[in-house]
Scaffold this active site. Structure first.
Site, PDB file in Angstrom:
ATOM      1  N   GLU A 137       0.864  -1.442   0.031  1.00  0.00           N
ATOM      2  CA  GLU A 137       0.052  -0.015   0.070  1.00  0.00           C
ATOM      3  C   GLU A 137       0.820   1.188   0.027  1.00  0.00           C
ATOM      4  O   GLU A 137       0.444   1.944  -0.645  1.00  0.00           O
ATOM      5  CB  GLU A 137      -0.976   0.064   1.117  1.00  0.00           C
ATOM      6  CG  GLU A 137      -1.853  -1.078   1.381  1.00  0.00           C
ATOM      7  CD  GLU A 137      -2.817  -1.081   2.608  1.00  0.00           C
ATOM      8  OE1 GLU A 137      -4.061  -0.744   2.510  1.00  0.00           O
ATOM      9  OE2 GLU A 137      -2.192  -1.380   3.744  1.00  0.00           O
ATOM     10  N   TYR A 148     -12.759  27.376  -0.930  1.00  0.00           N
ATOM     11  CA  TYR A 148     -12.798  25.887  -1.028  1.00  0.00           C
ATOM     12  C   TYR A 148     -11.900  25.281  -2.111  1.00  0.00           C
ATOM     13  O   TYR A 148     -11.480  24.172  -2.047  1.00  0.00           O
ATOM     14  CB  TYR A 148     -14.295  25.354  -1.069  1.00  0.00           C
ATOM     15  CG  TYR A 148     -15.137  25.850  -2.227  1.00  0.00           C
ATOM     16  CD1 TYR A 148     -15.051  25.443  -3.518  1.00  0.00           C
ATOM     17  CD2 TYR A 148     -16.087  26.825  -1.894  1.00  0.00           C
ATOM     18  CE1 TYR A 148     -15.650  26.005  -4.624  1.00  0.00           C
ATOM     19  CE2 TYR A 148     -16.785  27.315  -2.885  1.00  0.00           C
ATOM     20  CZ  TYR A 148     -16.784  26.782  -4.058  1.00  0.00           C
ATOM     21  OH  TYR A 148     -17.486  27.222  -5.216  1.00  0.00           O
ATOM     22  N   ILE A 179      -5.432   5.133   8.282  1.00  0.00           N
ATOM     23  CA  ILE A 179      -6.290   6.407   7.751  1.00  0.00           C
ATOM     24  C   ILE A 179      -6.521   7.218   9.069  1.00  0.00           C
ATOM     25  O   ILE A 179      -6.837   8.523   8.818  1.00  0.00           O
ATOM     26  CB  ILE A 179      -7.371   6.081   7.036  1.00  0.00           C
ATOM     27  CG1 ILE A 179      -8.197   5.161   7.714  1.00  0.00           C
ATOM     28  CG2 ILE A 179      -6.850   5.523   5.888  1.00  0.00           C
ATOM     29  CD1 ILE A 179      -9.608   4.721   6.991  1.00  0.00           C
ATOM     30  N   GLU A 180      -6.649   6.757  10.368  1.00  0.00           N
ATOM     31  CA  GLU A 180      -7.011   7.545  11.515  1.00  0.00           C
ATOM     32  C   GLU A 180      -5.720   8.684  11.548  1.00  0.00           C
ATOM     33  O   GLU A 180      -5.935   9.917  11.988  1.00  0.00           O
ATOM     34  CB  GLU A 180      -6.910   7.033  12.674  1.00  0.00           C
ATOM     35  CG  GLU A 180      -8.013   5.917  12.986  1.00  0.00           C
ATOM     36  CD  GLU A 180      -7.869   4.476  12.328  1.00  0.00           C
ATOM     37  OE1 GLU A 180      -8.632   3.409  12.725  1.00  0.00           O
ATOM     38  OE2 GLU A 180      -6.844   4.237  11.419  1.00  0.00           O
ATOM     39  N   LYS A 235     -11.327   4.712   2.273  1.00  0.00           N
ATOM     40  CA  LYS A 235     -10.309   3.927   1.336  1.00  0.00           C
ATOM     41  C   LYS A 235     -11.379   2.906   0.580  1.00  0.00           C
ATOM     42  O   LYS A 235     -11.764   1.835   1.029  1.00  0.00           O
ATOM     43  CB  LYS A 235      -9.439   3.129   2.515  1.00  0.00           C
ATOM     44  CG  LYS A 235      -8.179   2.631   1.897  1.00  0.00           C
ATOM     45  CD  LYS A 235      -7.474   2.175   3.259  1.00  0.00           C
ATOM     46  CE  LYS A 235      -6.280   1.581   2.702  1.00  0.00           C
ATOM     47  NZ  LYS A 235      -5.405   1.255   3.844  1.00  0.00           N
TER      48      LYS A 235
END
Length: 164
Positions: free
Chosen positions: A66, A98, A117-118, A144
């Protein structure tokens, strides 16, 4: 310097905050001290800049493949801020751009590498709060869609809310 333009005091000592203007009816914070103690329940009433479903190709993951090959992440963010001045004055400088925020999110997620991903979400929340001082809270969702779990799913993800 930006606070002086907004008419906010640099700081309020104990007792001074009672004399500051309050939007009691709406339940929104006005003084810096109140922003510092805003709770997640009050965010439902706050103005928001919303970024939904930004796709970023990056190298995060627990498995070496990954981090080496990379994969798609889908990032959404809500930036809690006051949009009244921007709306009344039709002035982008009084808001959060934005488009610029999307590029900042993309750059952060691509330029860093995390196992979880945290950790992506935590780092991104900190980056957004640091980059945009007028934002008093953020909600960050990182998904993900190609999570390597061996079962069919749309995506796996995390969502966090962080306040200044």
């Amino acid at each position: 310097m930006e606070d002086a333009k907004k008419g906010l005091p640099e700081d309020t000592s104990r007792g001074e905050e009672k004399g500051l203007a309050h939007r009691v009816k709406a339940g929104l914070p006005v003084s810096r001290r109140e922003l510092a103690v805003a709770d997640p329940d009050s965010l439902a009433l706050a103005d928001k800049v919303i970024i939904d479903g930004l796709e970023v190709f990056a190298n995060h993951g627990v498995y070496p493949a990954e981090q080496e090959l990379g994969q798609k992440f889908v990032v959404s963010a809500v930036l809690y801020t006051s949009l009244h001045t921007a709306g009344v004055g039709d002035d982008l400088r009084a808001s959060v751009d934005y488009g610029e925020a999307c590029h900042a999110i993309d750059a952060f997620v691509r330029e860093h590498t995390f196992k979880l991903i945290e950790a992506v979400a935590e780092g991104l929340a900190s980056e957004l709060l640091e980059r945009y001082p007028q934002v008093f809270g953020v909600k960050v969702c990182v998904k993900k869609p190609w999570a390597p779990i061996g079962l069919p799913l749309t995506s796996a993800g995390v969502e966090i809310v962080r306040l200044r």
